[in-house]
Structure formats: structure tokens, C-alpha cells
Design a protein around this motif. Structure first.
Motif, PDB file in Angstrom:
ATOM      1  N   TRP A 299     -46.245   6.365  -9.235  1.00 10.59           N
ATOM      2  CA  TRP A 299     -45.328   7.376  -9.783  1.00 10.59           C
ATOM      3  C   TRP A 299     -46.101   8.579 -10.318  1.00 10.59           C
ATOM      4  CZ3 TRP A 299     -40.121   7.506  -9.350  1.00 10.59           C
ATOM      5  CH2 TRP A 299     -39.450   6.332  -9.052  1.00 10.59           C
TER       6      TRP A 299
ATOM      7  N   PHE B 133     -26.661  19.301   0.152  1.00 17.88           N
ATOM      8  CA  PHE B 133     -28.009  18.901  -0.294  1.00 17.88           C
ATOM      9  C   PHE B 133     -28.960  20.108  -0.199  1.00 17.88           C
ATOM     10  CE2 PHE B 133     -32.114  16.641   0.448  1.00 17.88           C
ATOM     11  CZ  PHE B 133     -32.081  15.691  -0.585  1.00 17.88           C
TER      12      PHE B 133
ATOM     13  N   CYS C 144     -31.491  20.552  -3.524  1.00 13.69           N
ATOM     14  CA  CYS C 144     -32.206  19.269  -3.542  1.00 13.69           C
ATOM     15  C   CYS C 144     -33.467  19.344  -2.691  1.00 13.69           C
ATOM     16  CB  CYS C 144     -31.317  18.150  -3.020  1.00 13.69           C
ATOM     17  SG  CYS C 144     -29.684  18.058  -3.785  1.00 13.69           S
TER      18      CYS C 144
ATOM     19  N   CYS D 175     -37.253  19.845  -3.719  1.00 15.27           N
ATOM     20  CA  CYS D 175     -38.170  18.743  -4.058  1.00 15.27           C
ATOM     21  C   CYS D 175     -38.158  17.640  -3.005  1.00 15.27           C
ATOM     22  CB  CYS D 175     -37.806  18.176  -5.417  1.00 15.27           C
ATOM     23  SG  CYS D 175     -37.919  19.438  -6.726  1.00 15.27           S
ATOM     24  N   HIS D 176     -37.012  17.429  -2.393  1.00 15.35           N
ATOM     25  CA  HIS D 176     -36.885  16.351  -1.404  1.00 15.35           C
ATOM     26  C   HIS D 176     -36.862  16.973  -0.022  1.00 15.35           C
ATOM     27  CE1 HIS D 176     -36.023  13.243  -4.441  1.00 15.35           C
ATOM     28  NE2 HIS D 176     -35.233  14.115  -5.040  1.00 15.35           N
TER      29      HIS D 176
ATOM     30  N   GLN E 250     -42.955  16.424  -9.790  1.00 16.53           N
ATOM     31  CA  GLN E 250     -41.985  17.316 -10.419  1.00 16.53           C
ATOM     32  C   GLN E 250     -41.548  16.735 -11.739  1.00 16.53           C
ATOM     33  OE1 GLN E 250     -41.234  20.261  -9.093  1.00 16.53           O
ATOM     34  NE2 GLN E 250     -42.107  19.959  -7.018  1.00 16.53           N
TER      35      GLN E 250
ATOM     36  N   MET F  96     -39.179  15.404 -14.386  1.00 18.20           N
ATOM     37  CA  MET F  96     -37.856  14.777 -14.437  1.00 18.20           C
ATOM     38  C   MET F  96     -37.137  15.311 -15.672  1.00 18.20           C
ATOM     39  SD  MET F  96     -35.482  12.864 -13.432  1.00 18.20           S
ATOM     40  CE  MET F  96     -34.360  11.470 -13.653  1.00 18.20           C
TER      41      MET F  96
ATOM     42  N   LEU G 212     -35.127  18.829 -15.862  1.00 24.07           N
ATOM     43  CA  LEU G 212     -35.410  20.262 -16.000  1.00 24.07           C
ATOM     44  C   LEU G 212     -34.322  20.969 -16.802  1.00 24.07           C
ATOM     45  CD1 LEU G 212     -36.676  21.142 -12.395  1.00 24.07           C
ATOM     46  CD2 LEU G 212     -38.026  21.077 -14.504  1.00 24.07           C
TER      47      LEU G 212
ATOM     48  N   PRO H 103     -39.754  10.754  -5.434  1.00 28.00           N
ATOM     49  CA  PRO H 103     -39.677   9.609  -4.502  1.00 28.00           C
ATOM     50  C   PRO H 103     -39.127  10.031  -3.142  1.00 28.00           C
ATOM     51  CG  PRO H 103     -38.379   9.219  -6.526  1.00 28.00           C
ATOM     52  CD  PRO H 103     -38.786  10.651  -6.528  1.00 28.00           C
TER      53      PRO H 103
ATOM     54  N   LEU I 257     -36.598   9.800  -0.192  1.00 33.86           N
ATOM     55  CA  LEU I 257     -35.196   9.358  -0.134  1.00 33.86           C
ATOM     56  C   LEU I 257     -34.901   8.619   1.176  1.00 33.86           C
ATOM     57  CD1 LEU I 257     -33.346  12.366  -1.836  1.00 33.86           C
ATOM     58  CD2 LEU I 257     -34.250  10.267  -2.860  1.00 33.86           C
TER      59      LEU I 257
ATOM     60  N   TYR J 135     -32.435   2.961  -9.358  1.00 29.06           N
ATOM     61  CA  TYR J 135     -33.105   4.248  -9.151  1.00 29.06           C
ATOM     62  C   TYR J 135     -33.826   4.772 -10.387  1.00 29.06           C
ATOM     63  CZ  TYR J 135     -30.303   3.790  -5.020  1.00 29.06           C
ATOM     64  OH  TYR J 135     -29.753   3.287  -3.872  1.00 29.06           O
ATOM     65  N   PHE J 136     -34.730   5.673 -10.124  1.00 27.29           N
ATOM     66  CA  PHE J 136     -35.592   6.382 -11.077  1.00 27.29           C
ATOM     67  C   PHE J 136     -36.709   5.467 -11.570  1.00 27.29           C
ATOM     68  CE2 PHE J 136     -31.421   8.725 -11.609  1.00 27.29           C
ATOM     69  CZ  PHE J 136     -31.775   9.697 -10.690  1.00 27.29           C
ATOM     70  N   HIS J 137     -37.662   6.071 -12.239  1.00 26.12           N
ATOM     71  CA  HIS J 137     -38.889   5.325 -12.575  1.00 26.12           C
ATOM     72  C   HIS J 137     -38.601   4.164 -13.516  1.00 26.12           C
ATOM     73  CE1 HIS J 137     -38.695   8.030 -16.082  1.00 26.12           C
ATOM     74  NE2 HIS J 137     -39.391   7.108 -16.702  1.00 26.12           N
TER      75      HIS J 137
ATOM     76  N   MET K  61     -29.281  13.640 -10.821  1.00 23.95           N
ATOM     77  CA  MET K  61     -30.180  14.631 -10.237  1.00 23.95           C
ATOM     78  C   MET K  61     -29.577  16.036 -10.286  1.00 23.95           C
ATOM     79  SD  MET K  61     -33.223  14.164  -8.883  1.00 23.95           S
ATOM     80  CE  MET K  61     -33.950  13.091 -10.090  1.00 23.95           C
TER      81      MET K  61
ATOM     82  N   GLN L 114     -31.694  18.144 -12.737  1.00 27.70           N
ATOM     83  CA  GLN L 114     -32.711  18.928 -12.019  1.00 27.70           C
ATOM     84  C   GLN L 114     -32.201  20.296 -11.605  1.00 27.70           C
ATOM     85  OE1 GLN L 114     -34.783  16.878 -13.165  1.00 27.70           O
ATOM     86  NE2 GLN L 114     -36.156  16.701 -11.409  1.00 27.70           N
ATOM     87  N   LEU L 115     -30.869  20.424 -11.504  1.00 27.62           N
ATOM     88  CA  LEU L 115     -30.333  21.674 -10.959  1.00 27.62           C
ATOM     89  C   LEU L 115     -29.250  22.298 -11.823  1.00 27.62           C
ATOM     90  CD1 LEU L 115     -30.175  20.310  -7.306  1.00 27.62           C
ATOM     91  CD2 LEU L 115     -31.714  22.128  -8.075  1.00 27.62           C
TER      92      LEU L 115
HETATM   93  C1  HEC Z   1     -36.997  19.753  -9.290  1.00 29.27           C
HETATM   94  C2  HEC Z   1     -37.242  18.598  -8.460  1.00 29.27           C
HETATM   95  C3  HEC Z   1     -36.055  17.820  -7.946  1.00 29.27           C
HETATM   96  C4  HEC Z   1     -34.862  18.261  -7.478  1.00 29.27           C
HETATM   97  C5  HEC Z   1     -34.363  19.680  -7.342  1.00 29.27           C
HETATM   98  C6  HEC Z   1     -34.119  17.082  -7.096  1.00 29.27           C
HETATM   99  N1  HEC Z   1     -34.854  15.971  -7.302  1.00 29.27           N
HETATM  100 FE1  HEC Z   1     -34.289  14.089  -6.925  1.00 29.27          FE
HETATM  101  N2  HEC Z   1     -35.976  13.402  -7.811  1.00 29.27           N
HETATM  102  C7  HEC Z   1     -36.962  14.184  -8.358  1.00 29.27           C
HETATM  103  C8  HEC Z   1     -37.849  13.372  -9.137  1.00 29.27           C
HETATM  104  C9  HEC Z   1     -39.079  13.831  -9.884  1.00 29.27           C
HETATM  105  C10 HEC Z   1     -37.339  12.075  -9.058  1.00 29.27           C
HETATM  106  C11 HEC Z   1     -37.908  10.832  -9.781  1.00 29.27           C
HETATM  107  C12 HEC Z   1     -37.431  10.901 -11.212  1.00 29.27           C
HETATM  108  C13 HEC Z   1     -37.700   9.624 -11.979  1.00 29.27           C
HETATM  109  O1  HEC Z   1     -37.775   8.563 -11.350  1.00 29.27           O
HETATM  110  O2  HEC Z   1     -37.784   9.677 -13.201  1.00 29.27           O
HETATM  111  C14 HEC Z   1     -36.169  12.123  -8.216  1.00 29.27           C
HETATM  112  C15 HEC Z   1     -35.396  11.028  -7.861  1.00 29.27           C
HETATM  113  C16 HEC Z   1     -34.271  11.055  -7.056  1.00 29.27           C
HETATM  114  C17 HEC Z   1     -33.524   9.921  -6.650  1.00 29.27           C
HETATM  115  C18 HEC Z   1     -33.846   8.445  -6.977  1.00 29.27           C
HETATM  116  C19 HEC Z   1     -34.827   7.932  -5.949  1.00 29.27           C
HETATM  117  C20 HEC Z   1     -35.382   6.582  -6.299  1.00 29.27           C
HETATM  118  O3  HEC Z   1     -35.769   5.872  -5.356  1.00 29.27           O
HETATM  119  O4  HEC Z   1     -35.467   6.238  -7.482  1.00 29.27           O
HETATM  120  C21 HEC Z   1     -32.470  10.365  -5.899  1.00 29.27           C
HETATM  121  C22 HEC Z   1     -31.403   9.522  -5.226  1.00 29.27           C
HETATM  122  C23 HEC Z   1     -32.580  11.780  -5.845  1.00 29.27           C
HETATM  123  N3  HEC Z   1     -33.702  12.178  -6.536  1.00 29.27           N
HETATM  124  C24 HEC Z   1     -31.687  12.623  -5.193  1.00 29.27           C
HETATM  125  C25 HEC Z   1     -31.640  13.992  -5.434  1.00 29.27           C
HETATM  126  C26 HEC Z   1     -30.526  14.833  -5.096  1.00 29.27           C
HETATM  127  C27 HEC Z   1     -29.276  14.353  -4.393  1.00 29.27           C
HETATM  128  C28 HEC Z   1     -30.829  16.079  -5.518  1.00 29.27           C
HETATM  129  C29 HEC Z   1     -29.983  17.272  -5.509  1.00 29.27           C
HETATM  130  C30 HEC Z   1     -28.678  17.148  -6.093  1.00 29.27           C
HETATM  131  C31 HEC Z   1     -32.147  16.013  -6.092  1.00 29.27           C
HETATM  132  N4  HEC Z   1     -32.600  14.736  -6.038  1.00 29.27           N
HETATM  133  C32 HEC Z   1     -32.827  17.106  -6.597  1.00 29.27           C
HETATM  134  C33 HEC Z   1     -37.084  15.542  -8.204  1.00 29.27           C
HETATM  135  C34 HEC Z   1     -36.043  16.383  -7.841  1.00 29.27           C
END
Ligand code: HEC
Ligand code: HEC
Ligand code: HEC
Ligand code: HEC
Ligand SMILES: [Ca+2]
Ligand SMILES: [Ca+2]
Ligand SMILES: [Ca+2]
Ligand SMILES: [Mg+2]
Lengths: 334, 334
Positions: free
Chosen positions: B104, B200, B205, B208-209, B220, B222, B224, B253, B255, B264-266, B280, B284-285
Motif C-alpha cells: 500500500w 467514470f 476517476c 488516478c485509476h 495518492q 486518501m 482529498l 489500487p 480496479l 475495500y480500502f486499506h 471515492m 476524492q472528487l
Molecule cells: C485522487 C485520486 C483518486 C481518485 C480521483 C479516485 N480514486 Fe479511487 N482510490 C484512490 C486511492 C488512493 C484508493 C485507496 C484508498 C485507501 O485504500 O485508503 C482508491 C480506492 C478505490 C477503490 C477501492 C479499491 C480496493 O480494492 O480497495 C475503488 C472501488 C475506487 N477507488 C473507485 C474509484 C472511483 C469510482 C472513483 C471516481 C468516482 C475514484 N476511485 C476516484 C485514489 C483515487
């Protein structure tokens, strides 16, 4: 009776000579599994590998009967829910369909009855049948599989254990070198193994270890000529019947794949096959074998390692929002 | 920068139109694994499944990265040696070769460096590299395999982790419905999934993804727009750098196969993908998605489930008299 039948077999063998496709011996070859319901076997395989049948979500049947390791865990006693130490050595599930009954003391009549045990055993999977069924019922792919196989919308523990048992019936290990030899291929086993097998019959091991599974078909007292010294409190069949005559009577284990199912005996106290052979000869037959005899007998026993069940690692259908969550740590308990 | 590149891609797409065999998008298809050394991969597979790399003889890599369950354990935090509770959620090993770094917080540069960690981690496999190597060196079939693959008589932890890493590189999941769509099959995903993918990208999204792994290629923060509230003490990259700016920075992570890698999440605090999407978008947004949007986005995310690695359950070579015995329970410790 044993001596008689061996004699009779010897005669019939010498008549049949090389024409016979299969030797007449106290041990018969393992027959390959005949799968009549592939979908049921596949479902049972998933269940066998699915840790969601345990409270923690971590322990599956395969944890303690690891099919990468001869269907056992290769530990003296198993690690169960919450790292509890199990009471007795985990027997292999390989060829367990050939057993006259299940468990060391035979307390389950068949594989289906057996399969209900570990799920609800607080020392093993630590769950309940209702909770396990609840998990499965929350997963559409499982619901569909049970519908396809059992034509029912309502999963009960009966279908769960039936499917597991049907999978277990496929876990036979045919075509061991010894079976190839039985079937007429003289080169399939070494000279040592042949000498070991001769000895195995002569000293009387076949009195208890015979049939296709080379065991599994009777209960016998452990320690006939000498007492078996162990810390393990298991009483064997006497634990069920309360009859002192049944004290230390255990189901004779199969010797199929015995090379893979160390450590040996119900307490898992002996790691080496040579030691187990020595113990058996002394305690069950009052015989002290010399080093060469033990080595030959071990060579024979290793020729009983058959073809291991081979199949793709099963894919498990994912949980859903409705799936009860695993409870791996007690502080998370409801 | 993201917006620019999306724009550029959109233009090139409309030019290529239906002639293009593959769409130009911020997400690219997963390439199938190219196996150059099958024997090394096979050895790595055995090691990945071998619980004898742990002190107890019970825990293998596959215990926590179960390839029947998307390469994860589907628990909030893992169960390690002696049922200890792990500090953080176990990420999938699927497609982990695509990560810019491992863990992580990225503290291992690559899969080989990573693989040394769990064996010697007292909370995970509880062993030492020397003891693990000693176990392997006592097993002739392993010695032979290392000889064949590495042309060496002396196994060290380097060959062990190299073989595991080589196996892990095969754990890619190509041909997801979304990849089929990317490659021109318009019917490969549902209208909902298409709408979800559009969203998405639109809401950001893909900042980062992105890339073939839909993540795994940056660290990134977690939380914002809103703080992520958790009991888990993990600091993310700050735990390594001591830099407050790195607090709560985690590797994004992948997807890919996210349908299978709940919770999900850490901290593994969210079980449902819908909830994770909502978190998220808000954190994040700064966006609150409505129910339909969440449902569409989830449909898209589920279209990222690819072909799971499929191979026969590996057979592990048996221990020998020279093999150090497992120590499952502390009272048996030396
Ligand atoms: C600015 C960066 C960023 C953006 C934008 C972002 N993510 Fe993430 N995403 C992350 C991070 C960092 C993690 C891990 C956070 C943690 O585990 O604490 C994460 C984790 C996830 C997870 C869980 C994955 C797992 O296996 O645990 C999902 C599902 C996910 N994101 C979907 C989305 C979706 C859908 C969007 C848009 C709505 C999005 N993310 C936007 C950075 C981002
Ligand atoms: C925590 C370890 C553990 C788990 C999990 C476990 N078993 Fe067992 N199994 C054992 C032990 C120990 C025995 C012997 C118990 C006895 O004889 O009293 C046993 C006995 C058996 C036997 C009888 C074999 C024989 O020769 O008598 C079968 C068959 C079996 N288990 C199948 C299963 C199935 C199917 C599951 C999952 C539903 C399962 N086991 C889960 C440890 C386990
Ligand atoms: C009178 C019956 C009897 C005879 C004769 C007998 N055995 Fe056994 N054997 C048993 C029983 C019962 C067990 C299980 C004992 C226990 O676990 O406590 C056993 C266990 C074993 C085991 C360990 C299997 C395992 O998986 O744990 C081996 C190996 C074995 N026997 C080999 C032999 C050999 C070789 C001979 C002849 C020298 C022999 N046996 C003679 C009844 C017998
Ligand atoms: C007891 C549970 C457990 C065992 C056993 C275990 N892991 Fe892990 N694994 C984890 C956890 C938890 C993490 C995340 C740790 C972190 O990021 O700090 C992880 C991280 C990883 C990662 C990084 C993935 C990523 O996206 O960052 C890889 C690769 C991995 N493990 C492979 C292995 C291999 C190979 C083995 C065996 C040699 C193994 N694991 C054994 C729990 C386990
Ligand atoms: Ca055993
Ligand atoms: Ca490297
Ligand atoms: Ca997860
Ligand atoms: Mg029945």
C-alpha cells in the motif's frame, strides 16, 4: 483365514501365470472415479475449497485436507478456528469413499454424514449449518448451481454435504506403480518394493491392510503386542461405545499415498514412514524388522502413491451485499 | 493534464472510428502473460501454494491471496501466524506485476523484493528466510527444480523470491468484458456499464485509476475533499518518509477484478462496491453521485473482471526425514 486365502491366491496365480491380466492378491487396484453428475461434483469442489463455510471466512475443507499435499495437512494435529489445536491427526480425504465408515472411530457412516461435522465443529470451522447455508443462499451463482443440480430453490445442509461427498468420491488415486504391477507390468515397481510387498504379506500386515485401499475396511486395536504410548487422550471406538474392549480401536488407515500423509498414527507422532513400519511390526505383530526389511517395506509402501486428483483451482462466486460477513476475530463477534 | 489527454484521445478516436481495432482510452486492455520460462513459473506456483514456507506449516501465500477468490482473502485484515490480526487489508496479487511498486505504501520496489517480506514477517508466515530455504533444501524434488531452473545446487532466498515473482507475473486477467469492448466488441458490456464508464471519465476517476490496471501506477492521498475516518493506524507513505505531506498517501489500487476483492480500502472497511464508489466520489472528487450513477459506475467496474488464471492445483513434493518440522503451536517450539 488370511493365510488360507493367500495360499489359495498363490495357487490360482500360478495357474493363470502370465496370461492373467491382473494378479490375485489381497490388495486390489484402485478403480478410477466414474463421474455421473459432473455439475454436482463441480459444486462440491467449490464447497470443499470455500472458506466461507467457516465462521472466520478463512478455513475450508482444503485447509486441513490439502489436495496439494495428499489430502492432509501434514501436521500432528490440525489448526482450527482461532488457531485451536485439534484433538487428532487429520486423515487424508483421498480414497476416503472406500472407508467402511468415516473418522478414526467410525462415528460417521458415510462421507455425507461426515461432511456436516467440521462446519459446525467449534474447533474446526466454528460455524453452524444454518449460517453456512445462509452464506450460500446469499450468492446467486450458488443458488443457481443448487437449482441446477438439486432442482430446489431452498438450499439445506443436506444438499451441501451431498455435493461435497460427491466431489470427495472423485478423489481416488488410481494407477499407482503398485497397481500397474498388479495389472501385469512387472517393471512398474523396484525389486525392493517387490521384496517389501512379499514381506508385507508374510509377516501379516495384510491381515489389517488389505483391499483396494490397503486399509479402511476394519477397526483394529492399536497396540496388540506392545502398548502404544501417547499423550493423546483419544480412546478410539470406546469413546463411542463406552466398551472397554473397544479401547484404542481405530479405523485401520488406508496406506494408499501414505508417503504423502505424514505424520503417522492418530496422534501424528511419527514423521518417518520407516519408523511407522517399525512401530506397526512390533506393536501389531510382535516382530522386530531389520533395517533392510524396513527399507524394502517402505519401498513397497511408496509404490502405493497413485495419480493425484488433478483439476483446475476452482473459482468461487463472489459474496453479495446480502452475504453475512465472516467473523475472523472474536472482538468483531455480534 | 488528464483533461488534455482525454481530449486528445477523443479526437483520435473519432478519426479512427469503426476501423480502429482498439479504442484509444485512458484504460488499456490487459495483455495476456507471456511465459518464457515455464519451469520457473511452475516452481514459483508450487512455492506460492506451499505452507511449509511458514513456521506453522499451515499458511501459504495462497492463504491470504487466494486464487479461488480474486487473489485476496476477502477479510478486512488478514489472519496470520497464530491467528494474529494483520494491520492492513490484503491487496490482490492479480495483475500486481503492473504496479509501480508493491504494498500500500510502495515500500517494495518489485514483486521479487515483496515476496521476501511475508515469509519472515512474524505477523504473517512467522518464519525466517534461512528456515524456509532449509525446508526446501531438504526436499529432493525442490532441489532438482532449483537446479533445473537456476543451475545451482545451493538454494537461496533470491531464487525462491525470483520464482514466486515469475509465477505472479502470470497472474494477469485479460479479456474482461470491458477489454473486449475496448477492442471493438460493442456488445461486450451493458448500456449501464457504458454509461458508468462515461461517468467514470467525466467525474475524474481516471485521474488516478487509469492504464491497463486501472490504478496501481501512482500514490495518492486518501481523503482529498473529506477526511477518511478509520480506526486503522496506517499512515501510508508517511510511515516510510516521515513526511507529513505523505500522510494517508496510498498506492492507488487496481480496479481490475474489484468485484472480487472486497472488502475495500486499506482498512477493508467497506464491503459493497456501491459504497466504495460513493466514498471515492465524495472524498476524492467532492461529488455526491445519485443512486443511478452509482449503479452504472458499479456495472462498469464489474465489467473489469477478467479471465482468472486457470491451472491445475499444484502438487507439492513431500517432506523427507531431513525436513525441519513445522511448529504450529508455541508449546512445541524448540
Ligand atoms: C485522487 C485520486 C483518486 C481518485 C480521483 C479516485 N480514486 Fe479511487 N482510490 C484512490 C486511492 C488512493 C484508493 C485507496 C484508498 C485507501 O485504500 O485508503 C482508491 C480506492 C478505490 C477503490 C477501492 C479499491 C480496493 O480494492 O480497495 C475503488 C472501488 C475506487 N477507488 C473507485 C474509484 C472511483 C469510482 C472513483 C471516481 C468516482 C475514484 N476511485 C476516484 C485514489 C483515487
Ligand atoms: C480444522 C481442520 C479440519 C477441517 C477444516 C476439516 N477437517 Fe476433515 N478431518 C479433520 C480431522 C482432525 C479429522 C479426524 C477426526 C476424527 O477422526 O475424529 C477429519 C476427518 C475427516 C474425514 C474422515 C476421513 C477418514 O478416513 O476417516 C473426512 C472425509 C473429512 N474429514 C472431510 C472433511 C470435509 C469435507 C471438510 C469440510 C466440510 C473437512 N473435513 C474439514 C480435520 C479437518
Ligand atoms: C492388527 C491390525 C494391524 C496390523 C497387523 C498392521 N496394522 Fe498398520 N495400522 C493398524 C491400525 C489400527 C493403525 C492406526 C493406528 C493409530 O493411528 O493409532 C495402523 C496404522 C499404520 C500406519 C500409519 C498410517 C497413517 O496414515 O497414519 C502404517 C504406515 C501402517 N499401519 C503400516 C503397517 C505395516 C507395515 C504393518 C505390518 C508390519 C501393519 N501396518 C500391520 C492396524 C494394523
Ligand atoms: C497472513 C497474510 C498474508 C500472507 C501469508 C501473504 N500476504 Fe501478501 N500481503 C498481505 C497483506 C496484508 C499485504 C499488504 C501489506 C501492506 O501493504 O503493507 C500484502 C501485500 C502483498 C503484495 C503487494 C500487492 C500490492 O498491490 O501492493 C504482494 C505482491 C503479495 N502480498 C504477495 C505475497 C506472496 C508472494 C506471499 C507469500 C510468499 C504473500 N503475499 C503472503 C497478506 C499476506
Ligand atoms: Ca497422517
Ligand atoms: Ca528483481
Ligand atoms: Ca480488498
Ligand atoms: Mg447419503
Amino acid at each position: 483365514m488370511l493365510k488360507l486365502s493367500v495360499l489359495a491366491l498363490t495357487v490360482s496365480m500360478s495357474v493363470a501365470a502370465f496370461a492373467a491380466p491382473q494378479k490375485n492378491e489381497p490388495i486390489q487396484p484402485i478403480e478410477p472415479a466414474v463421474v455421473t453428475d459432473a455439475a454436482k461434483v463441480e459444486l462440491g469442489k467449490q464447497l470443499f475449497f470455500d472458506p466461507r463455510l467457516s465462521k472466520s471466512g478463512f478455513i475450508s475443507c482444503n485447509s486441513c485436507h490439502n489436495l496439494s499435499m495428499g489430502g492432509s495437512d501434514n501436521l500432528p494435529s490440525s489448526i482450527g478456528h482461532n488457531w485451536q489445536e485439534g484433538p487428532i491427526n487429520s486423515p487424508t480425504v483421498l480414497n476416503s469413499s472406500l472407508n467402511l465408515a468415516q473418522f478414526w472411530d467410525g462415528r460417521a457412516a458415510d462421507l455425507q454424514e461426515q461432511a456436516g461435522g467440521p462446519i459446525a465443529n467449534p474447533m474446526e470451522m466454528g460455524f453452524t449449518h444454518d449460517l453456512a447455508v445462509g452464506v450460500l443462499a446469499s450468492i446467486p451463482q450458488y443458488v443457481q448451481s443448487f437449482q441446477d443440480v438439486y432442482n430446489t430453490d431452498t438450499i439445506t445442509i443436506n444438499e451441501v454435504t451431498d455435493a461435497i461427498a460427491e466431489f470427495e468420491k472423485t478423489l481416488v488415486t488410481p494407477n499407482a506403480p503398485f497397481d500397474q504391477w498388479l495389472q501385469g507390468n512387472d517393471d512398474a515397481i523396484s525389486a525392493d518394493a517387490k521384496a517389501g510387498y512379499k514381506l508385507f504379506k508374510e509377516v501379516g500386515c495384510t491381515a489389517c491392510h488389505n483391499g483396494p485401499a490397503v486399509g479402511g475396511n476394519s477397526f483394529q486395536k492399536m497396540g496388540l503386542f506392545e502398548e502404544y504410548v501417547t499423550d493423546n487422550p483419544a480412546e478410539g471406538v470406546a469413546g463411542l461405545t463406552g466398551d472397554d474392549l473397544d479401547r484404542f480401536k481405530f479405523k485401520v488407515p488406508t496406506l494408499r499415498n501414505v508417503e504423502l500423509t505424514y505424520p503417522y498414527f492418530h496422534d501424528g507422532a511419527y514423521w518417518n514412514l520407516e519408523e511407522a513400519v517399525d512401530v506397526m511390526a512390533r506393536l501389531q505383530l510382535g516382530r522386530k524388522l531389520d533395517e533392510e526389511q524396513i527399507s524394502q517395506m517402505t519401498a513397497f509402501l511408496k509404490s502405493l502413491t497413485g495419480e493425484q486428483p488433478s483439476f483446475a483451482v476452482p473459482m468461487l462466486p463472489p459474496s453479495t451485499a446480502a452475504t453475512p460477513r465472516p467473523v475472523p476475530f472474536e472482538k468483531l463477534a455480534e
